[in-house]
Scaffold this active site. Structure first.
Site, short mmCIF file in Angstrom:
data_model
loop_
_atom_site.label_atom_id
_atom_site.label_comp_id
_atom_site.label_asym_id
_atom_site.label_seq_id
_atom_site.Cartn_x
_atom_site.Cartn_y
_atom_site.Cartn_z
N ASP A 146 25.53 -40.96 -12.32
CA ASP A 146 26.47 -40.19 -11.51
C ASP A 146 27.87 -40.79 -11.48
O ASP A 146 28.02 -42.01 -11.38
CB ASP A 146 25.90 -40.19 -10.08
CG ASP A 146 26.76 -39.43 -9.09
OD1 ASP A 146 26.76 -38.20 -9.15
OD2 ASP A 146 27.44 -40.07 -8.27
N GLU A 149 27.76 -38.77 -16.43
CA GLU A 149 28.58 -37.70 -15.86
C GLU A 149 30.02 -38.17 -15.72
O GLU A 149 30.33 -38.99 -14.87
CB GLU A 149 28.06 -37.31 -14.47
CG GLU A 149 28.79 -36.11 -13.90
CD GLU A 149 29.16 -36.20 -12.43
OE1 GLU A 149 29.53 -35.17 -11.85
OE2 GLU A 149 29.15 -37.32 -11.86
#
Ligand code: GLC
Length: 581
Positions: free
Chosen positions: A229, A302
């Site tokens: 993330d 990401e």
């Protein structure tokens, strides 16, 4: 002469390498190279206990559905203990499961069922921050030196009136200052996301080791990898290089709103080289675990970054990184207003920049961005699925895109996403809120779309679910059935090994050809509402006829229809997969 020889020898070696590569083109592919990754947002997928919140047992009982779709891997948004200020992306305990989602035993059951069905489970690794309710942060506030150094602290700035202000102009991704004062320690801490997400200090080797242990813990449980993330935000500059104070970031000129993340050029807080190094180190941990049990672990990163930056995550020649740095062009670069040329340009981008021996990947939606049906149009859902599943590389699907779910309407009163709430704007909040793409999954026309038996769901179910759901679509000419046909077609060698070329015929029609040995397919997508007639003999080895294999749901054509290649009429928003005869 010696030099001359050197120059001559090199091309020869290169030619040998190339020819062995082409003999080898059907090399055995590892599990992650051929599968589709299906993203589950656990809170919204399936509620098994009637509390209106999705949970692990709900996922376990729905895994057969993934099998039905032809999916071999799923990545779950965070399931760990969290006070839910950012719905699980604020993790209080990296080693425990959030009560609302279940228990560790439920997780073990999920893993066991997934194994039975041969579905790999990938988890979400959130390395940039913890929750402000984590033991580490609480210990830091108590003055425990070890944990104090886990976070990023800075003195405030006192003005001439004796008023204290945040240390500098850094802004949170979710608006307003990225600094929050804590009386307990008399300093500000950095949070690049919500106040409840204090940034970890990766310049502290103890943090680095601590987070590697988190990775080890889950990989040793048999988890098949991680989606990582917010990776671009992992490091900030070293303040020692700036006289001991974090410097202001320059203004960007994108907006005059000083509370907006877009108001600054994030040269000191985003895309730093140290971040890439950390990804390479995590890959080493992945390899360490693979050496024990033989299963390749996959890493997806990401980052909404430039293509040059994104490619660094793959590796640097000597060291390996993520197998799948997410390719967000279908989210960031194009939408339903884009012309065929703009679509081609965007799709070519990742393919052009990526290292020759790595795979592309195709992401059209996730829990942070409006749904495909809303960003493009409901008519283009099948066309976008044709792109994500049939372009060369790895397919990624956000839950619900296979049935063409649309953004739900969530009123200001019902809005819970911090990105929406932080606008403090009951009129325009919806432009920033991510709730619309997170509304409950639409299983059936039953109460709460079959998502939950409860009286209330954590977000309202989107309007229109009575006609837009899995159950209805199982029995009709539907996005779901198109998706299933595409995922089956994807196992054809043409899509596994085949080459690729594309063309924008005109304003609306984008087409690409995939071919392998003597077999070829052409995918045609019309991004406009008007009809066009196109000549597919533009493509090499296409001369007479093509056969319809899959078509978008509004198409009047049928599978097995034969068309004259030099004169194919393509209706507004129609999408076709054609086999070259
Ligand atoms: C990523 C997640 C997003 C989250 C943020 C902070 O962008 O996808 O949902 O809010 O990181 O963790």
């Amino acid at each position: 002469m010696v030099n001359m020889k050197g120059i001559l020898v090199l091309p020869l070696l290169f030619a040998v390498a190339l020819s062995s590569q082409s003999n080898n083109k059907e090399k055995e592919l590892d599990w992650w190279e051929t599968t589709i990754f299906y993203q589950i947002y656990p809170r919204s997928f399936k509620d098994s206990n009637g509390d209106g919140i999705g949970d692990l047992n709900g996922i376990t009982e729905s895994l057969e559905y993934l099998k039905e779709l032809g999916i071999g891997a799923t990545w779950l948004s965070p399931i760990f203990k969290s006070p839910m200020y950012d719905f699980g992306y604020d993790i209080a305990d990296f080693y425990d499961i959030q009560d609302e989602y279940g228990t560790m035993e439920d997780f073990e059951n999920l893993m066991a069922k997934a194994k039975e069905l041969d579905i790999k489970i990938v988890l979400d690794f959130v390395p940039n921050h913890t929750s402000n309710e984590s033991v580490w942060f609480e210990e830091a506030l108590r003055g425990h030196e070890k944990y104090y150094d886990y976070f990023i602290w800075e003195d405030g700035v006192v003005d001439e009136n004796g008023v204290t202000h945040p240390p500098n102009n850094w802004v949170s991704v979710f608006r307003k200052s990225a600094w929050e004062y804590r009386e307990e320690v008399g300093k500000y801490y950095l949070h690049q996301f919500v106040i409840g997400q204090p940034d970890l200090n990766y310049r502290n080797p103890e943090v680095v080791e601590e987070m590697k242990n988190v990775v080890r813990f889950w990989l040793e449980k048999g988890v098949a990898g991680f989606r990582v993330d917010a990776i671009a935000h992992l490091f900030e500059v070293d303040k020692a290089d700036f006289g001991g104070k974090y410097p202001d970031e320059p203004l960007s000129k994108n907006t005059d709103d000083p509370d907006s993340y877009d108001s600054l050029d994030h040269i000191y807080t985003k895309d730093l080289d140290e971040t890439v190094e950390m990804v390479y180190q995590w890959r080493e941990v992945f390899e360490e675990i693979k050496a024990k049990d033989g299963l390749t672990r996959v890493m997806m990163t990401e980052a909404y970054s430039s293509p040059q930056m994104t490619m660094k995550y793959f590796g640097n020649g000597e060291r390996k990184g993520a197998q799948m740095p997410f390719n967000f062009v279908l989210i960031s670069d194009v939408n339903g207003r884009s012309s065929a040329a703009e679509i081609k340009y965007a799709l070519d981008k990742f393919l052009t920049f990526k290292p020759i021996d790595e795979h592309a990947n195709w992401v059209a939606g996730n829990h942070d961005n409006n749904r495909v049906a809303s960003r493009f149009s409901p008519e283009l859902v099948d066309g976008i699925n044709m792109i994500t599943l049939l372009m060369p590389g790895i397919g990624v699907t956000y839950m619900g895109e296979e049935i063409g779910m649309v953004d739900g309407f969530v009123s200001w009163e019902d809005t819970v996403d911090p990105s929406g709430c932080n606008t403090d704007d009951p009129i325009n909040y919806w432009m920033s809120s991510r709730d619309p793409e997170r509304t409950p999954f639409q299983w059936s026309a039953d109460k709460n779309a079959g998502f939950s038996d409860g009286d209330k769901t954590w977000l309202p179910v989107a309007d229109g679910y009575e006609n837009l759901n899995v159950e209805v679509q199982r029995h009709s000419n539907s996005h779901l059935n198109v998706y299933k046909a595409l995922s089956a077609l994807r196992t054809d060698k043409v899509f596994r090994y085949g080459r690729y070329e594309s063309v924008a015929y005109n304003e609306g029609v984008f087409a690409f050809r995939r071919w392998y040995n003597k077999k070829a397919y052409i995918v045609v997508i019309n991004f406009r509402q008007e009809a066009y007639t196109i000549d597919l003999t533009y493509f090499e080895n296409v001369s007479k006829k093509v056969e319809v294999v899959v078509r978008s749901i509004q198409s009047p054509k049928n599978p097995r229809d034969i068309l004259q290649a030099n004169q194919v009429e393509i209706l507004g928003s129609e999408s076709l997969v054609l086999r070259v005869l």
